[in-house]
Design a protein around this motif. Sequence first.
Motif, PDB file in Angstrom:
ATOM      1  N   PRO A  66       0.812  -1.224   0.000  1.00  0.00           N
ATOM      2  CA  PRO A  66       0.000   0.000   0.000  1.00  0.00           C
ATOM      3  C   PRO A  66       0.842   1.269   0.000  1.00  0.00           C
ATOM      4  O   PRO A  66       1.809   1.389   0.750  1.00  0.00           O
ATOM      5  CB  PRO A  66      -0.808  -0.119   1.291  1.00  0.00           C
ATOM      6  CG  PRO A  66      -0.015  -1.026   2.173  1.00  0.00           C
ATOM      7  CD  PRO A  66       0.654  -1.996   1.242  1.00  0.00           C
ATOM      8  N   GLN A  67       0.443   2.201  -0.837  1.00  0.00           N
ATOM      9  CA  GLN A  67       1.121   3.488  -0.922  1.00  0.00           C
ATOM     10  C   GLN A  67       0.263   4.617  -0.342  1.00  0.00           C
ATOM     11  O   GLN A  67       0.799   5.647   0.063  1.00  0.00           O
ATOM     12  CB  GLN A  67       1.446   3.808  -2.387  1.00  0.00           C
ATOM     13  CG  GLN A  67       2.317   2.765  -3.068  1.00  0.00           C
ATOM     14  CD  GLN A  67       3.674   2.616  -2.410  1.00  0.00           C
ATOM     15  OE1 GLN A  67       4.386   3.604  -2.207  1.00  0.00           O
ATOM     16  NE2 GLN A  67       4.044   1.392  -2.068  1.00  0.00           N
ATOM     17  N   ILE A  68      -1.044   4.426  -0.328  1.00  0.00           N
ATOM     18  CA  ILE A  68      -1.942   5.480   0.165  1.00  0.00           C
ATOM     19  C   ILE A  68      -2.218   5.289   1.655  1.00  0.00           C
ATOM     20  O   ILE A  68      -1.935   6.176   2.462  1.00  0.00           O
ATOM     21  CB  ILE A  68      -3.261   5.482  -0.632  1.00  0.00           C
ATOM     22  CG1 ILE A  68      -2.989   5.741  -2.124  1.00  0.00           C
ATOM     23  CG2 ILE A  68      -4.212   6.547  -0.081  1.00  0.00           C
ATOM     24  CD1 ILE A  68      -4.211   5.608  -3.010  1.00  0.00           C
ATOM     25  N   LEU A  69      -2.754   4.145   2.017  1.00  0.00           N
ATOM     26  CA  LEU A  69      -3.078   3.853   3.408  1.00  0.00           C
ATOM     27  C   LEU A  69      -2.009   2.917   3.958  1.00  0.00           C
ATOM     28  O   LEU A  69      -2.059   1.706   3.794  1.00  0.00           O
ATOM     29  CB  LEU A  69      -4.471   3.227   3.512  1.00  0.00           C
ATOM     30  CG  LEU A  69      -5.138   3.177   4.883  1.00  0.00           C
ATOM     31  CD1 LEU A  69      -5.060   4.521   5.591  1.00  0.00           C
ATOM     32  CD2 LEU A  69      -6.580   2.738   4.752  1.00  0.00           C
ATOM     33  N   GLU A  70      -1.047   3.507   4.624  1.00  0.00           N
ATOM     34  CA  GLU A  70       0.182   2.811   4.992  1.00  0.00           C
ATOM     35  C   GLU A  70       0.167   2.358   6.449  1.00  0.00           C
ATOM     36  O   GLU A  70      -0.371   3.040   7.325  1.00  0.00           O
ATOM     37  CB  GLU A  70       1.362   3.765   4.767  1.00  0.00           C
ATOM     38  CG  GLU A  70       2.724   3.177   5.075  1.00  0.00           C
ATOM     39  CD  GLU A  70       3.842   4.198   4.874  1.00  0.00           C
ATOM     40  OE1 GLU A  70       5.003   3.787   4.803  1.00  0.00           O
ATOM     41  OE2 GLU A  70       3.539   5.405   4.810  1.00  0.00           O
TER      42      GLU A  70
END
Length: 236
Positions: free
Chosen positions: A221-225
């Motif tokens: 995940p890159q958005i919700l890390e």
Amino acid sequence: MADKKRILIVEDDMDISMVEEAYLQSSGFETRIVTEGTAVAAALQEEHFDLVLLDLMLPGKSGYEVCREIRDTIDIPILMVTARTESVDKIRGLGLGADDYIAKPFDPAELVARAHANLRQYERLRGKSTKETSEEPEEIKIRDLRILVNSWKVYKGNKEIKFPNREFEILKFFAMNPNIVFSKEQIFEKIWGYDYVGDSATVMVHINRIREKIEDDSKNPQILETVWGAGYRLNK
């Protein structure tokens, strides 16, 4: 006088379903019982229900399959009732979209309390969508995501993605508080509330469901890390 809340009981053991029905009706709910998983879709089309009480082990179609199908079509609280107590079954059920989980044998009073708690939570989340719009932005953009706050819609690129109430509320909470780390306990208290009966492990399941919808690669995940040892952060 407010309309009575209606609960669909999905249970193939008639002794158990009759106990559930008796306690729910004595607490002011209206109920209908179906005994097979294959009968749930038709029941939901024929009548309005406010909550589904769903057994996992059903003839014709498993509770897991039924849960997935319900969640793909309508947004309604789903309370799973099952003899299975292993955490993997709980996680699987929650991962498919169930809102809560109660194991047999259960105290009927607890069952009624869980039903009330889930209905209150859904009403609270729906109320937020109409009462707080003046204080919230119309739209939040995060990379290729567009979150339409007032209409409770999410788009990834040009494609709309379905979000049940709780998932949308979690995503909106993060989107309105970007680049801040929140622990599972903080998220649970914010979204589910202090009076809700449950545990913060539920947060992890909902985060994973959100990632499957918004991330290009949910395993990376890159958005919700995940911030290991601390919680989760939305990167904007």
